[in-house]
Scaffold this motif. Structure first.
Motif, PDB file in Angstrom:
ATOM      1  N   GLU A   1     -10.890  24.124 -30.389  1.00  0.00           N
ATOM      2  CA  GLU A   1      -9.810  24.292 -31.363  1.00  0.00           C
ATOM      3  C   GLU A   1     -10.284  23.982 -32.780  1.00  0.00           C
ATOM      4  OE1 GLU A   1      -6.819  21.642 -30.028  1.00  0.00           O
ATOM      5  OE2 GLU A   1      -6.345  22.798 -28.205  1.00  0.00           O
ATOM      6  N   VAL A   2     -10.986  22.883 -32.929  1.00  0.00           N
ATOM      7  CA  VAL A   2     -11.428  22.466 -34.262  1.00  0.00           C
ATOM      8  C   VAL A   2     -12.513  23.399 -34.800  1.00  0.00           C
ATOM      9  CG1 VAL A   2     -12.490  20.595 -35.594  1.00  0.00           C
ATOM     10  CG2 VAL A   2     -10.768  20.075 -33.852  1.00  0.00           C
TER      11      VAL A   2
ATOM     12  N   VAL B   1     -10.566  20.280 -27.490  1.00  0.00           N
ATOM     13  CA  VAL B   1     -10.500  19.847 -28.892  1.00  0.00           C
ATOM     14  C   VAL B   1     -11.654  20.442 -29.693  1.00  0.00           C
ATOM     15  CG1 VAL B   1     -10.736  17.851 -30.426  1.00  0.00           C
ATOM     16  CG2 VAL B   1      -9.209  17.737 -28.456  1.00  0.00           C
TER      17      VAL B   1
ATOM     18  N   LYS C   1      -9.508  12.614 -34.895  1.00  0.00           N
ATOM     19  CA  LYS C   1      -8.062  12.450 -35.034  1.00  0.00           C
ATOM     20  C   LYS C   1      -7.331  12.967 -33.802  1.00  0.00           C
ATOM     21  CE  LYS C   1      -5.636  15.255 -37.623  1.00  0.00           C
ATOM     22  NZ  LYS C   1      -5.093  15.963 -38.823  1.00  0.00           N
ATOM     23  N   ARG C   2      -7.760  14.106 -33.294  1.00  0.00           N
ATOM     24  CA  ARG C   2      -7.055  14.693 -32.143  1.00  0.00           C
ATOM     25  C   ARG C   2      -7.314  13.911 -30.855  1.00  0.00           C
ATOM     26  NH1 ARG C   2      -6.681  21.175 -33.290  1.00  0.00           N
ATOM     27  NH2 ARG C   2      -6.440  20.942 -35.544  1.00  0.00           N
TER      28      ARG C   2
ATOM     29  N   GLU D   1     -11.623  15.645 -37.834  1.00  0.00           N
ATOM     30  CA  GLU D   1     -10.534  16.346 -37.160  1.00  0.00           C
ATOM     31  C   GLU D   1     -10.624  16.171 -35.647  1.00  0.00           C
ATOM     32  OE1 GLU D   1      -6.978  18.260 -37.235  1.00  0.00           O
ATOM     33  OE2 GLU D   1      -8.150  17.599 -38.970  1.00  0.00           O
TER      34      GLU D   1
ATOM     35  N   GLU E   1      -5.139  10.825 -30.509  1.00  0.00           N
ATOM     36  CA  GLU E   1      -3.732  11.016 -30.148  1.00  0.00           C
ATOM     37  C   GLU E   1      -3.458  10.623 -28.702  1.00  0.00           C
ATOM     38  OE1 GLU E   1      -2.848  15.055 -31.095  1.00  0.00           O
ATOM     39  OE2 GLU E   1      -2.969  14.753 -33.270  1.00  0.00           O
TER      40      GLU E   1
END
Length: 361
Positions: free
Chosen positions: A269-270, A266, A57-58, A54, A61
């Protein structure tokens, strides 16, 4: 004609310049992740399967950064009790700290353990504890004193229950009995006539029950299934003592200070999503584990509400003791306790005993 050649030449020059410029470079950041438990442990496995992908992935972006993950589990760098010290010393950059091993250094992490008989749901407890940690600086300061930055608290097990060699349905069935447990839950037996807590580890409970060293044990259904407890304790009292937080993701402070803000955001958040993800899996496994316990010959008895009230009333108010100790050090222990109780009540859980109501005014 000359004008056309000039325009074409200009376009060609622009294209040549664009292709000759250096390509945008993604910065690679190394991250050593440690835990003393093996890779098959639920929270470790999901760190690999959920947290890391995760984050990747972020970051992809924007393409500004990518992580070079180096995972070291199962004692390759630290033992289970050594993660806190390992992150403090920089042996790892990110770690999953088992907080129950560090009650003196991380006392606020015991908030769910000192408030039994409220919520058996891992998700609700994880969310409430994590919100308390972010609303009150006390929890984060404890980790700061260990050269670490707090990311999120997790709950990896569902509620504690009581497993017994003989049929059990009430608090009187605990009187005069020896009960295996660990940590704070041994104090849940205080107030029950003749009940004696016997400290042990999960890997010991089967033999402790089989040999008669204890009559009963407090653990959660998944552990009971994993360690085949139905063979030696075929009766489970569904007392719903409560889910307890025991894992916290932290980052070495020196490492954190060097991270770009985008990466910090990030990770934070994750971490919260990982918290809820793992708690959800824990709850799914809980139901499956209860089913397996019954399939293995176990019998589950629901504890009567009046009996739960009697047990809670017999206990010392561990929560008030916990809050008072923090208050005496200038920390908002009482306020944290009240806030925690309110969060669980707002989530739909009514406490069998309102621990915060007994705080001195």
């Amino acid at each position: 004609m000359i004008g056309k050649l000039t325009r074409r030449s200009a376009l060609a020059l622009a294209l040549l310049s664009a292709t000759s410029l250096p390509a945008f470079a993604t910065e690679t950041i190394k991250a050593v992740v440690i835990d003393g438990y093996p890779a098959r442990a639920l929270w470790v496995k999901e760190f690999t399967n959920f947290f890391i992908p995760e984050v990747d992935k972020r970051l992809a972006e924007t393409g500004n950064y990518e992580m070079d993950w180096q995972e070291s589990y199962g004692g390759s760098i630290v033992k289970p009790k050594g993660v806190l010290e390992g992150i403090k010393l920089g042996l790892g950059d990110i770690g999953i700290v088992t907080t129950i091993f560090h009650s003196s250094k991380l006392p606020t992490q015991a908030i769910s353990a000192v408030t039994p008989f409220i919520a058996p749901d891992s998700r609700a407890v994880a969310k409430a504890v994590d919100e308390i940690a972010k609303e009150y600086p006390t929890m984060q300061k404890e980790f700061e004193s260990q050269n670490q930055v707090y990311l999120a608290t997790g709950v990896v097990l569902d509620t504690y229950q009581v497993f017994s060699k003989e049929p059990i349905s009430s608090i009187s069935d605990l009187e005069g009995k020896k009960v295996a447990g660990a940590g704070m839950n041994l104090r849940y037996l205080e107030g029950i006539d003749g009940a004696a807590g016997v400290r042990g580890g999960l890997t010991d409970f089967y033999n402790m029950l089989q040999t008669g060293l204890v009559d009963k044990a407090m653990l959660w259904p998944e552990a009971a299934s994993t360690f085949k407890i139905a063979e030696v304790a075929p009766y489970m009292l569904k007392a719903d003592l409560g889910a307890v937080n025991s894992k916290t993701i932290t980052v070495n402070k020196d490492y954190w200070d060097k991270l770009p803000d985008e990466v910090k955001d990030v990770l934070q958040e994750v971490a919260v999503e990982y918290r809820d993800h793992v708690a959800g899996i824990a709850m799914d496994r809980a139901q499956a584990s209860r089913d397996k316990y019954v399939e293995a010959g176990g019998t589950i008895v629901e504890m009567d509400a009046a009996e739960r009230e009697a047990w809670a009333a017999a206990m010392p108010n561990l929560a008030v003791e916990w809050a008072a100790q923090l208050d005496s050090k200038g920390e908002p222990g009482s306020d944290m306790l009240k806030a925690y109780m309110t969060k669980l009540q707002d989530a739909g859980y009514s406490p069998t005993r309102d621990w915060s109501a007994e705080l001195s005014q």
